[in-house]
Design an enzyme around this catalytic site. Sequence first.
Site, mmCIF file in Angstrom:
data_model
loop_
_atom_site.group_PDB
_atom_site.id
_atom_site.type_symbol
_atom_site.label_atom_id
_atom_site.label_comp_id
_atom_site.label_asym_id
_atom_site.label_seq_id
_atom_site.Cartn_x
_atom_site.Cartn_y
_atom_site.Cartn_z
ATOM 1 N N MET A 160 83.300 70.688 -75.731
ATOM 2 C CA MET A 160 83.393 72.056 -75.227
ATOM 3 C C MET A 160 84.050 72.121 -73.842
ATOM 4 S SD MET A 160 83.010 75.228 -75.743
ATOM 5 C CE MET A 160 81.869 75.700 -77.038
ATOM 6 N N ARG A 161 83.748 71.143 -72.997
ATOM 7 C CA ARG A 161 84.336 71.173 -71.653
ATOM 8 C C ARG A 161 85.860 71.102 -71.739
ATOM 9 N NH1 ARG A 161 81.631 67.145 -67.649
ATOM 10 N NH2 ARG A 161 81.283 66.320 -69.723
ATOM 11 N N HIS B 150 69.727 75.387 -79.030
ATOM 12 C CA HIS B 150 70.063 74.004 -78.654
ATOM 13 C C HIS B 150 71.538 73.814 -78.972
ATOM 14 C CE1 HIS B 150 69.368 69.601 -78.190
ATOM 15 N NE2 HIS B 150 70.466 69.596 -78.926
ATOM 16 N N LEU B 151 72.362 73.735 -77.918
ATOM 17 C CA LEU B 151 73.808 73.664 -78.101
ATOM 18 C C LEU B 151 74.335 72.359 -77.531
ATOM 19 C CD1 LEU B 151 74.584 77.306 -76.886
ATOM 20 C CD2 LEU B 151 74.064 76.552 -79.216
ATOM 21 N N ARG C 197 61.921 58.376 -82.752
ATOM 22 C CA ARG C 197 62.490 59.610 -83.290
ATOM 23 C C ARG C 197 62.865 59.361 -84.755
ATOM 24 N NH1 ARG C 197 68.301 62.293 -82.552
ATOM 25 N NH2 ARG C 197 67.797 64.259 -83.538
ATOM 26 N N LYS D 21 68.902 53.788 -78.815
ATOM 27 C CA LYS D 21 68.697 54.382 -77.509
ATOM 28 C C LYS D 21 67.233 54.162 -77.137
ATOM 29 C CE LYS D 21 69.742 58.818 -75.442
ATOM 30 N NZ LYS D 21 69.849 60.235 -75.691
ATOM 31 N N HIS E 137 66.302 69.321 -84.828
ATOM 32 C CA HIS E 137 66.216 69.492 -83.363
ATOM 33 C C HIS E 137 64.838 70.006 -82.947
ATOM 34 C CE1 HIS E 137 70.850 70.333 -83.116
ATOM 35 N NE2 HIS E 137 70.612 69.040 -82.886
ATOM 36 N N ASN F 9 76.255 68.510 -79.280
ATOM 37 C CA ASN F 9 77.271 68.243 -80.292
ATOM 38 C C ASN F 9 76.830 68.846 -81.615
ATOM 39 O OD1 ASN F 9 79.761 67.325 -80.977
ATOM 40 N ND2 ASN F 9 79.374 65.242 -80.267
ATOM 41 N N GLU G 265 73.303 73.857 -71.291
ATOM 42 C CA GLU G 265 72.890 73.563 -69.914
ATOM 43 C C GLU G 265 74.061 73.587 -68.925
ATOM 44 O OE1 GLU G 265 70.586 69.875 -69.859
ATOM 45 O OE2 GLU G 265 69.632 70.478 -71.731
ATOM 46 N N GLY H 175 73.856 70.005 -74.090
ATOM 47 C CA GLY H 175 75.005 69.800 -73.189
ATOM 48 C C GLY H 175 75.789 71.068 -72.917
ATOM 49 N N ARG I 95 80.761 69.922 -87.004
ATOM 50 C CA ARG I 95 80.221 70.496 -88.239
ATOM 51 C C ARG I 95 80.587 71.972 -88.340
ATOM 52 N NH1 ARG I 95 74.498 68.575 -86.939
ATOM 53 N NH2 ARG I 95 74.773 66.324 -86.909
ATOM 54 N N ASN J 207 65.203 55.571 -80.308
ATOM 55 C CA ASN J 207 65.960 56.441 -81.201
ATOM 56 C C ASN J 207 67.090 55.619 -81.814
ATOM 57 O OD1 ASN J 207 67.478 58.391 -82.439
ATOM 58 N ND2 ASN J 207 67.780 59.650 -80.608
ATOM 59 N N GLU K 154 64.094 65.401 -74.759
ATOM 60 C CA GLU K 154 63.467 64.985 -76.018
ATOM 61 C C GLU K 154 62.651 63.712 -75.836
ATOM 62 O OE1 GLU K 154 66.230 66.006 -79.596
ATOM 63 O OE2 GLU K 154 67.450 66.030 -77.792
HETATM 64 P P1 AMP Z 1 74.985 66.891 -75.982
HETATM 65 O O1 AMP Z 1 75.172 66.524 -77.440
HETATM 66 O O2 AMP Z 1 73.727 67.657 -75.741
HETATM 67 O O3 AMP Z 1 75.179 65.754 -75.034
HETATM 68 O O4 AMP Z 1 76.168 67.934 -75.646
HETATM 69 C C1 AMP Z 1 77.513 67.602 -75.742
HETATM 70 C C2 AMP Z 1 78.360 68.826 -75.539
HETATM 71 O O5 AMP Z 1 78.087 69.373 -74.231
HETATM 72 C C3 AMP Z 1 79.858 68.554 -75.576
HETATM 73 O O6 AMP Z 1 80.510 69.572 -76.329
HETATM 74 C C4 AMP Z 1 80.251 68.650 -74.114
HETATM 75 O O7 AMP Z 1 81.593 69.044 -73.956
HETATM 76 C C5 AMP Z 1 79.331 69.754 -73.648
HETATM 77 N N1 AMP Z 1 79.313 69.797 -72.179
HETATM 78 C C6 AMP Z 1 78.817 68.876 -71.316
HETATM 79 N N2 AMP Z 1 79.099 69.249 -70.037
HETATM 80 C C7 AMP Z 1 79.788 70.423 -70.111
HETATM 81 C C8 AMP Z 1 80.360 71.323 -69.149
HETATM 82 N N3 AMP Z 1 80.280 71.080 -67.838
HETATM 83 N N4 AMP Z 1 80.988 72.436 -69.603
HETATM 84 C C9 AMP Z 1 81.075 72.689 -70.919
HETATM 85 N N5 AMP Z 1 80.560 71.890 -71.872
HETATM 86 C C10 AMP Z 1 79.925 70.778 -71.486
#
Ligand code: AMP
Length: 395
Positions: free
Chosen positions: A278-279, A202-203, A85, A14, A174, A205, A328, A325, A235, A7, A379
């Site tokens: 988000m975390r 799919h949530l 990809r 990657k 996605h 970034n 899940e 992210g 975005r 990718n 993926e």
């Molecule tokens: P990804 O692009 O699929 O890697 O997702 C990234 C997003 O997942 C970011 O906004 C992270 O803050 C969020 N994320 C990962 N771990 C957590 C968590 N434990 N609680 C809340 N959001 C998370």
Amino acid sequence: MWTLVVNCGSSSLKFALLDPSSGEVPLSGLAERLGSDLASVRVDRGGERVSVPLPGGSYPEAFGVLLAELDALGLRSEVGAVGHRVVHGGERFSAPALVTPEVLDAIRACVPLAPLHNPANLAGIEAAQEAFPGLPHVAVFDTAFHQTMPEVAYRYAVPEEWYTQHGVRRYGFHGTSHAYVAGEAARMLGRDFPDLNLVTAHLGNGCSVTAVQGGRSVDTSMGLTPLEGVVMGTRSGDVDPGLHDYLARQAGLSLTQITATLNRESGLLGLSGLTNDMRELEEAAARGHEGARLAVEIFVYRLAKSVAGMAVALGRLDGLVFTGGIGENSATVRGATLARLGLLGFKVDEAANARAVRGRAGIITTPDSVPALVVNTNEELMIARETQSVVAGEL
Ligand code: AMP
């Protein structure tokens, strides 16, 4: 036979070596900041992690590191195919394709639709073909899964010539993730595809929501570009298209500046003024940060509206899948979204929702609810499987 999944981003590469049947990954890695003095490759040899500095290195040097790693494992000759990809396949690709000069031309023809992504994907394929000259290479498109959308879902209410002459329509992205988690969800629910209506969220970034009917995408929230739809990390998701003209006049911004801001400085980051993560936002909101609280609330509200809209595409909703992210890991986002979707028959099981984090998949609703599930996306595995199918002549 092992499959190598690649990718390529504009300055990143990657890779993962996978067994498409078992999902085993003896080697994976990420080359970053390619083309700069700080370029490096992080390699994961099935748990053992090393970082290889690669100053000034680009794709060919990164593939050199990968080849050396394959040699060290004695696996170079065991690689049977390379899956790539590719972000945009336009209307030309509704399935993965064996890379030929003609397919490369078709991917090149889609560059105007994905000017940031497709050139990097093409450069990656070409470098990989040089590194692995004897192997079949397969392009797997982010847009392909959504090519089953009916015209009522993919057309915009704009003059027909914009569509026929310039390809202005909704494509969706996605796709690999939506297709994979829909399949996993059907398995977890013990249901067959033909009569299963799912919404997949799919949530990560980037965020998108898809209506999946009988295993086929019938609508999705992203459109001509990945900017349309729900709120994402940086975005904006949907805005009034009148915003461009208004801001150009009021703030003297160019179209390029406005589009860049909508892509890179909006969403959770723009709303909170803090971060796209988000975390961190959940932690800041818990400490009383008003911008963080509002960002999470708007994210959830728009997400719930999008899911409800997708129910229209399906007619009947048999399940909602959270992945990526955020999907899940964030019990907060999932719980708040389901709370807003009571009218569709969702009742959250708080304990199950709290448990489904860090790789633990499962159903997070009560037995009398329409099921909502957490599914871990993969993926790379999906790309490896599709690559294998193309090589075996099944697709
Ligand atoms: P990804 O692009 O699929 O890697 O997702 C990234 C997003 O997942 C970011 O906004 C992270 O803050 C969020 N994320 C990962 N771990 C957590 C968590 N434990 N609680 C809340 N959001 C998370």
